[in-house]
Design a protein around this motif. Sequence first.
Motif, short mmCIF file in Angstrom:
data_model
loop_
_atom_site.label_atom_id
_atom_site.label_comp_id
_atom_site.label_asym_id
_atom_site.label_seq_id
_atom_site.Cartn_x
_atom_site.Cartn_y
_atom_site.Cartn_z
N ASP A 271 0.84 -1.21 0.00
CA ASP A 271 0.00 0.00 0.00
C ASP A 271 0.87 1.25 0.00
O ASP A 271 0.55 2.25 -0.65
CB ASP A 271 -0.90 0.03 1.24
N TRP A 272 1.95 1.20 0.75
CA TRP A 272 2.87 2.34 0.82
C TRP A 272 3.56 2.56 -0.53
O TRP A 272 3.68 3.69 -0.99
CB TRP A 272 3.89 2.10 1.93
N HIS A 273 3.99 1.47 -1.16
CA HIS A 273 4.59 1.58 -2.50
C HIS A 273 3.60 2.25 -3.47
O HIS A 273 4.00 3.10 -4.28
CB HIS A 273 4.97 0.18 -3.02
N GLN A 274 2.35 1.85 -3.38
CA GLN A 274 1.32 2.43 -4.24
C GLN A 274 1.22 3.94 -4.00
O GLN A 274 1.12 4.74 -4.93
CB GLN A 274 -0.02 1.74 -3.94
N ASN A 275 1.26 4.33 -2.72
CA ASN A 275 1.20 5.75 -2.37
C ASN A 275 2.44 6.49 -2.89
O ASN A 275 2.33 7.59 -3.43
CB ASN A 275 1.07 5.90 -0.85
N LEU A 276 3.62 5.90 -2.72
CA LEU A 276 4.84 6.54 -3.20
C LEU A 276 4.78 6.78 -4.71
O LEU A 276 5.22 7.83 -5.20
CB LEU A 276 6.06 5.65 -2.87
N ASN A 277 4.23 5.81 -5.43
CA ASN A 277 4.15 5.94 -6.89
C ASN A 277 3.20 7.04 -7.36
O ASN A 277 3.31 7.51 -8.49
CB ASN A 277 3.78 4.60 -7.52
N LYS A 278 2.32 7.46 -6.46
CA LYS A 278 1.43 8.59 -6.79
C LYS A 278 2.15 9.93 -6.66
O LYS A 278 1.74 10.93 -7.25
CB LYS A 278 0.21 8.60 -5.86
N HIS A 279 3.20 9.96 -5.85
CA HIS A 279 3.84 11.23 -5.51
C HIS A 279 5.26 11.38 -6.06
O HIS A 279 5.81 12.49 -6.06
CB HIS A 279 3.86 11.40 -3.99
N PHE A 280 5.87 10.28 -6.49
CA PHE A 280 7.23 10.32 -7.04
C PHE A 280 7.25 9.50 -8.32
O PHE A 280 6.41 8.62 -8.52
CB PHE A 280 8.24 9.71 -6.06
N ASP A 281 8.25 9.77 -9.18
CA ASP A 281 8.32 8.96 -10.40
C ASP A 281 8.83 7.56 -10.07
O ASP A 281 9.50 7.33 -9.04
CB ASP A 281 9.16 9.63 -11.48
N ALA A 282 8.51 6.63 -10.94
CA ALA A 282 8.78 5.21 -10.69
C ALA A 282 10.27 4.94 -10.49
O ALA A 282 10.66 4.10 -9.66
CB ALA A 282 8.22 4.36 -11.83
N GLU A 283 11.11 5.64 -11.23
CA GLU A 283 12.55 5.43 -11.11
C GLU A 283 13.05 5.79 -9.71
O GLU A 283 13.83 5.05 -9.11
CB GLU A 283 13.31 6.26 -12.16
N PHE A 284 12.55 6.91 -9.18
CA PHE A 284 12.96 7.30 -7.83
C PHE A 284 12.44 6.31 -6.79
O PHE A 284 13.15 5.95 -5.85
CB PHE A 284 12.49 8.71 -7.47
N VAL A 285 11.20 5.88 -6.92
CA VAL A 285 10.63 4.93 -5.96
C VAL A 285 11.47 3.66 -5.92
O VAL A 285 11.75 3.12 -4.84
CB VAL A 285 9.15 4.62 -6.28
N ASP A 286 11.90 3.18 -7.07
CA ASP A 286 12.73 1.97 -7.10
C ASP A 286 14.10 2.23 -6.45
O ASP A 286 14.62 1.37 -5.74
CB ASP A 286 12.91 1.49 -8.54
N LYS A 287 14.66 3.42 -6.67
CA LYS A 287 15.92 3.78 -6.02
C LYS A 287 15.77 3.76 -4.50
O LYS A 287 16.57 3.17 -3.78
CB LYS A 287 16.35 5.20 -6.43
N PHE A 288 14.74 4.44 -4.03
CA PHE A 288 14.50 4.60 -2.60
C PHE A 288 14.21 3.26 -1.93
O PHE A 288 14.76 2.95 -0.87
CB PHE A 288 13.35 5.60 -2.41
N THR A 289 13.36 2.47 -2.52
CA THR A 289 12.89 1.25 -1.87
C THR A 289 13.79 0.04 -2.11
O THR A 289 13.64 -0.97 -1.43
CB THR A 289 11.46 0.90 -2.31
#
Length: 301
Positions: A271-289
């Motif tokens: 659920d948190w990943h889903q929320n992150l993807n709404k607010h950041f681009d997918a490349e950054f979310v993958d970097k962060f997580t």
Amino acid sequence: MMRHFDLHCDTLNECRKLKASLVQNELNVSVERGMLFDQWVQTFAAFIHDDCRGVKAYRRFLAQVKVLQNAFAQSGKIVPYDPKNVQEGVCNAILSVENGAALGGKLERISEFRELGVRILSLTWNGENELAGGADSEIGLTALGKQAVKELEANRIVIDVSHMNNASFWELCEIAERPFIATHSNCFDICPHKRNLDDLQIQEIIRRGGLIGINFYPIFINGESDASFQELRGHIRHIVALGGEDVIAVGSDFDGAAALSRLNRIEKIPDWHQNLNKHFDAEFVDKFTFKNAQRFFEENL
């Protein structure tokens, strides 16, 4: 593809206390309930409380190592982490130590810790031990602590600064030759708790190519008993604004502190990943997580 790399949880110690299995339990993290990700790397900390010293601390460390070893023997769903081969559909487990008191004051145990699988070690918890002072203390590194830094680096065990105070942090900076990390700390300038990192510390970790794991504990997010995803995102944005896009990572502190209610069990991570993807681009979310932490360990283990 959903990937999750967590730099810190305290589940081993909770399993030790409850005589529970790491594979199946009702804690924040269990291997069975974590089978949600295409790739999952979980750091399991062997935690030593500040009231535990000497041989007792060393034995408590070994008891937590046994919990992890039992899980490897019990299930094919958890394997030791290999930075060159992150397996899919299993828990890739890293062993860390939270509180260098686990060494019992004996630096010759550092090579033994490496053999047992330890890849990350924090010199302190909140108080003082044989090596250094933590967040509730004013002292920096001891003479033995300075030797420990050299031994840890020689054994390719990454130093964790999450519980250090200002004195111990900056004294470490004077002698550390390898990158170090903060496995579970947030931003002091957003939430002024002594366990959080100020901007100068964050910038130093960025300069050294380390990692900063975002902590899910509301007290470190907003100083309250619960927090929102928006408030957690504020810490992420702050580190990025300081230039930390390539060092930011996840450090949940599951089973070590009460996480925000929307993110208090491993199965809530999607659920948190889903929320992150709404607010950041997918490349950054993958970097962060995942990707930042994975790259760091590829380069530094």
